[in-house]
Design an enzyme around this catalytic site. Structure first.
Site, PDB file in Angstrom:
ATOM      1  N   ASP A 146      69.968 -11.705  45.852  1.00 29.15           N
ATOM      2  CA  ASP A 146      68.836 -11.538  44.940  1.00 29.15           C
ATOM      3  C   ASP A 146      67.852 -12.692  45.170  1.00 29.15           C
ATOM      4  O   ASP A 146      67.041 -12.636  46.089  1.00 29.15           O
ATOM      5  CB  ASP A 146      69.402 -11.492  43.513  1.00 29.15           C
ATOM      6  CG  ASP A 146      68.367 -11.211  42.452  1.00 29.15           C
ATOM      7  OD1 ASP A 146      67.284 -10.703  42.790  1.00 29.15           O
ATOM      8  OD2 ASP A 146      68.638 -11.480  41.264  1.00 29.15           O
TER       9      ASP A 146
ATOM     10  N   PHE B 158      67.702  -3.611  38.224  1.00 25.65           N
ATOM     11  CA  PHE B 158      69.045  -4.119  37.956  1.00 25.65           C
ATOM     12  C   PHE B 158      70.057  -3.020  38.239  1.00 25.65           C
ATOM     13  O   PHE B 158      69.946  -1.910  37.723  1.00 25.65           O
ATOM     14  CB  PHE B 158      69.178  -4.623  36.514  1.00 25.65           C
ATOM     15  CG  PHE B 158      70.418  -5.460  36.336  1.00 25.65           C
ATOM     16  CD1 PHE B 158      70.425  -6.796  36.699  1.00 25.65           C
ATOM     17  CD2 PHE B 158      71.594  -4.889  35.860  1.00 25.65           C
ATOM     18  CE1 PHE B 158      71.576  -7.566  36.578  1.00 25.65           C
ATOM     19  CE2 PHE B 158      72.754  -5.657  35.734  1.00 25.65           C
ATOM     20  CZ  PHE B 158      72.738  -6.991  36.094  1.00 25.65           C
TER      21      PHE B 158
HETATM   22  P1  IMP Z   1      71.229 -14.953  43.664  1.00 24.14           P
HETATM   23  O1  IMP Z   1      71.690 -16.363  43.730  1.00 24.14           O
HETATM   24  O2  IMP Z   1      70.026 -14.795  42.748  1.00 24.14           O
HETATM   25  O3  IMP Z   1      70.985 -14.325  45.016  1.00 24.14           O
HETATM   26  O4  IMP Z   1      72.364 -14.225  42.882  1.00 24.14           O
HETATM   27  C1  IMP Z   1      73.166 -13.289  43.419  1.00 24.14           C
HETATM   28  C2  IMP Z   1      74.170 -12.883  42.340  1.00 24.14           C
HETATM   29  O5  IMP Z   1      73.503 -12.434  41.153  1.00 24.14           O
HETATM   30  C3  IMP Z   1      74.956 -11.708  42.839  1.00 24.14           C
HETATM   31  O6  IMP Z   1      76.113 -12.108  43.534  1.00 24.14           O
HETATM   32  C4  IMP Z   1      75.245 -10.960  41.562  1.00 24.14           C
HETATM   33  O7  IMP Z   1      76.422 -11.477  40.985  1.00 24.14           O
HETATM   34  C5  IMP Z   1      74.083 -11.247  40.644  1.00 24.14           C
HETATM   35  N1  IMP Z   1      73.081 -10.156  40.661  1.00 24.14           N
HETATM   36  C6  IMP Z   1      71.852 -10.183  41.198  1.00 24.14           C
HETATM   37  N2  IMP Z   1      71.195  -9.014  41.023  1.00 24.14           N
HETATM   38  C7  IMP Z   1      72.070  -8.208  40.367  1.00 24.14           C
HETATM   39  C8  IMP Z   1      71.989  -6.845  39.914  1.00 24.14           C
HETATM   40  O8  IMP Z   1      70.997  -6.096  40.072  1.00 24.14           O
HETATM   41  N3  IMP Z   1      73.100  -6.380  39.280  1.00 24.14           N
HETATM   42  C9  IMP Z   1      74.211  -7.126  39.075  1.00 24.14           C
HETATM   43  N4  IMP Z   1      74.322  -8.402  39.494  1.00 24.14           N
HETATM   44  C10 IMP Z   1      73.261  -8.941  40.133  1.00 24.14           C
END
Ligand code: IMP
Ligand code: MG
Length: 174
Positions: A101, A150
């Protein structure tokens, strides 16, 4: 009121893509043994399906990390909640993740693992949400690119629910 979740990627499409990823990974490593690191909890369903499609000697390891920050924004500082059992020095390592993300979590984790001197370090993610990226992450094997919505299912949760859905669903109302 019941939560409203629409199918974004069907079970059939997810499974087909996982088979393709497995074939590509099998070809790329050309018979070499690999260490697959599954990040808990979200990547577990994906990793379980994926390793069955990889025709190489595979060692499966688990790691659990949590990102400091609030519920919806990760901070880029990662805490290791559960570390690997074994050293990865000299090994071909493939990290398996559910979704990238902001990129904060994975960019930090990959830097941390690189210090342990694996022979190679690659990343496979089922989903990529590029619109929200703040920390650059190179995704070597990507299942699907999705818009900034999401999602739940196939390991992904909303407040620990819906990890068991066999498809990737878009949360419309919760
Ligand atoms: P990042 O550090 O923002 O890339 O976070 C990634 C983590 O956020 C993932 O491993 C997920 O646990 C959570 N995450 C990000 N987007 C979503 C989503 O749309 N649904 C559920 N979990 C998400
Ligand atoms: Mg995750």
């Amino acid at each position: 009121m019941a939560d409203k979740i629409d199918v974004l990627i069907s079970e059939e499409d997810v499974n087909k893509r996982i088979r393709e990823l497995g074939e590509t990974i099998t070809k790329d490593y050309n018979g070499a043994p690999i260490t697959v690191i599954c990040t808990l909890k979200g990547a577990a369903p994906f990793a379980c399906e994926l390793i069955k499609r990889i025709d190489l000697p595979v060692e499966l390891e688990f790691m659990r990390v949590s990102s400091y920050g609030n519920a919806s924004e990760s901070s880029g500082v990662v805490k290791i909640v559960q570390d690997l059992d074994a050293p990865i020095e000299g090994k071909d390592v493939l990290i398996v993740e559910d979704i990238i993300d902001s990129g904060n979590t994975m960019s930090y984790l990959m830097k941390m693992l690189a210090v342990r001197k694996p022979k190679s370090l690659k990343l496979c993610s089922l989903l990529d949400k590029p619109d929200r990226r703040v920390a650059p992450v190179n995704i070597d094997y990507k299942g699907f690119e999705i818009p900034d919505v999401f999602v739940v299912g196939y390991g992904l949760d909303y407040a620990q629910k819906y990890r068991n859905l066999p498809f990737v669903g878009e949360v419309k109302e919760i």
